[in-house]
Design an enzyme around this catalytic site. Structure first.
Site, PDB file in Angstrom:
ATOM      1  N   ASP A  48       5.101   4.661   3.637  1.00 53.45           N
ATOM      2  CA  ASP A  48       4.818   6.094   3.785  1.00 53.45           C
ATOM      3  C   ASP A  48       6.105   6.762   4.283  1.00 53.45           C
ATOM      4  OD1 ASP A  48       1.783   7.632   4.111  1.00 53.45           O
ATOM      5  OD2 ASP A  48       3.550   8.730   4.779  1.00 53.45           O
ATOM      6  N   GLU A  99       0.878  -1.174   0.000  1.00 54.05           N
ATOM      7  CA  GLU A  99       0.000   0.000   0.000  1.00 54.05           C
ATOM      8  C   GLU A  99       0.915   1.224   0.000  1.00 54.05           C
ATOM      9  OE1 GLU A  99      -2.364   0.896   3.476  1.00 54.05           O
ATOM     10  OE2 GLU A  99      -3.403   2.508   2.451  1.00 54.05           O
ATOM     11  N   ASP A 109      -2.455  12.411  -2.743  1.00 53.46           N
ATOM     12  CA  ASP A 109      -2.674  13.818  -3.084  1.00 53.46           C
ATOM     13  C   ASP A 109      -2.732  13.907  -4.621  1.00 53.46           C
ATOM     14  OD1 ASP A 109      -2.359  16.503  -3.723  1.00 53.46           O
ATOM     15  OD2 ASP A 109      -1.187  16.907  -1.911  1.00 53.46           O
ATOM     16  N   ASP A 151     -10.645  10.062  -3.594  1.00 51.75           N
ATOM     17  CA  ASP A 151     -11.800  10.965  -3.547  1.00 51.75           C
ATOM     18  C   ASP A 151     -11.705  11.953  -4.706  1.00 51.75           C
ATOM     19  OD1 ASP A 151      -9.409  12.030  -2.257  1.00 51.75           O
ATOM     20  OD2 ASP A 151     -10.605  13.855  -2.188  1.00 51.75           O
ATOM     21  N   LYS A 207      -2.130  20.828  -9.886  1.00 49.55           N
ATOM     22  CA  LYS A 207      -1.447  21.857 -10.687  1.00 49.55           C
ATOM     23  C   LYS A 207      -0.465  21.210 -11.673  1.00 49.55           C
ATOM     24  CE  LYS A 207      -1.739  25.668  -7.484  1.00 49.55           C
ATOM     25  NZ  LYS A 207      -1.058  26.323  -6.381  1.00 49.55           N
TER      26      LYS A 207
END
Ligand SMILES: C[S@@+](CC[C@H](N)C(=O)[O-])C[C@H]1O[C@@H](n2cnc3c(N)ncnc32)[C@H](O)[C@@H]1O
Length: 224
Positions: free
Chosen positions: A76, A51, A125, A161, A129
């Site tokens: 992470d 993950e 994220d 999302d 941009k």
């Protein structure tokens, strides 16, 4: 979280048997001892699932409980977040779970070619941009890194999302002629998403659901 708490978590991570924090230089020199030998680290020879950007590790833990016959690694860069997942895994205990603190940009230095069976990317994220495209976790450069470590036929799962991230990745895969197994742009309203996609929810996902945001899911392989 206060800096004292963060420091305490960093110190505890050092002693956790299920946390690995490789030195960046060792990875860059291709000297990381676990690359190609992760099953030995787990002490069990079973398919390896990653993950990426696991945060507190809810997905890694949820999948590991469901699939004891697979090994899971949550990745992470934020040690204070992955501490949460590592602590829960030690307490339960979940012996098929490890957390790796590193940058995803170095993922192909931490695993050998073809060592990984599946990759989950959960609520990255979206880096909307244009200037941030190079940080988007499904851009062609990242896909190439994933291709190097995945077994032939290995699957990727993107849960987000971000309609933008979902659409960007879908368009890219279609343009590259890569295999899309399943796509759903609103998993709780449109039926058909696999159970493990609707039944395991991450920290960020719960916040987005409270805001009434649709959650999307895409499953794909890096071959035609
Ligand atoms: C929006 S959070 C999502 C966390 C978790 N998947 C969830 O749904 O609750 C994104 C996570 O990705 C991690 N991350 C972002 N870029 C990264 C990178 N280049 N390498 C490693 N981790 C990264 C962040 O530290 C953060 O924990």
């Amino acid at each position: 979280m206060g800096s004292k708490n963060k420091l305490r978590r960093f110190a505890e991570n050092e002693g956790f048997t299920n946390v690995d924090q490789p030195d960046r230089d060792i990875l860059l020199k291709n000297d990381f001892p676990h690359a190609g030998k992760w099953n030995a680290f787990f002490g069990k020879d079973q398919p390896l699932v990653l993950e990426l950007g696991c945060g507190k590790g809810e997905y890694t833990l949820g999948l590991a409980r469901r699939y004891p016959d697979r090994n899971f690694i949550g990745v992470d860069i934020k040690g204070a977040r992955l501490w949460r997942g590592a602590k829960t895994a030690l307490e339960e205990p979940l012996e098929n779970v490890v957390f790796l603190r590193t940058h995803i940009e170095l993922i192909d230095k931490a695993f050998a070619q073809g060592e990984v069976s599946e990759i989950w990317i959960t609520f990255p994220d979206p880096q909307i941009k244009f200037k941030r495209t190079k940080h988007r976790m499904t851009n062609p450069e990242f896909l190439e890194r994933y291709r190097r470590i995945l077994k032939p036929g290995g699957r990727l799962h993107l849960k987000t999302d971000s309609e933008f991230m979902h659409g960007y990745t879908l368009g890219l895969l279609q343009g590259m002629g890569l295999k899309i197994h399943y796509s759903n742009h609103d998993i709780y309203r449109n039926e058909g998403a696999p159970e493990e996609v609707t039944e395991i929810q991450t920290f960020y996902e719960k916040q987005y659901l409270e805001e009434g945001k649709p959650i999307t899911y895409l499953s794909f392989s890096l071959e035609s």
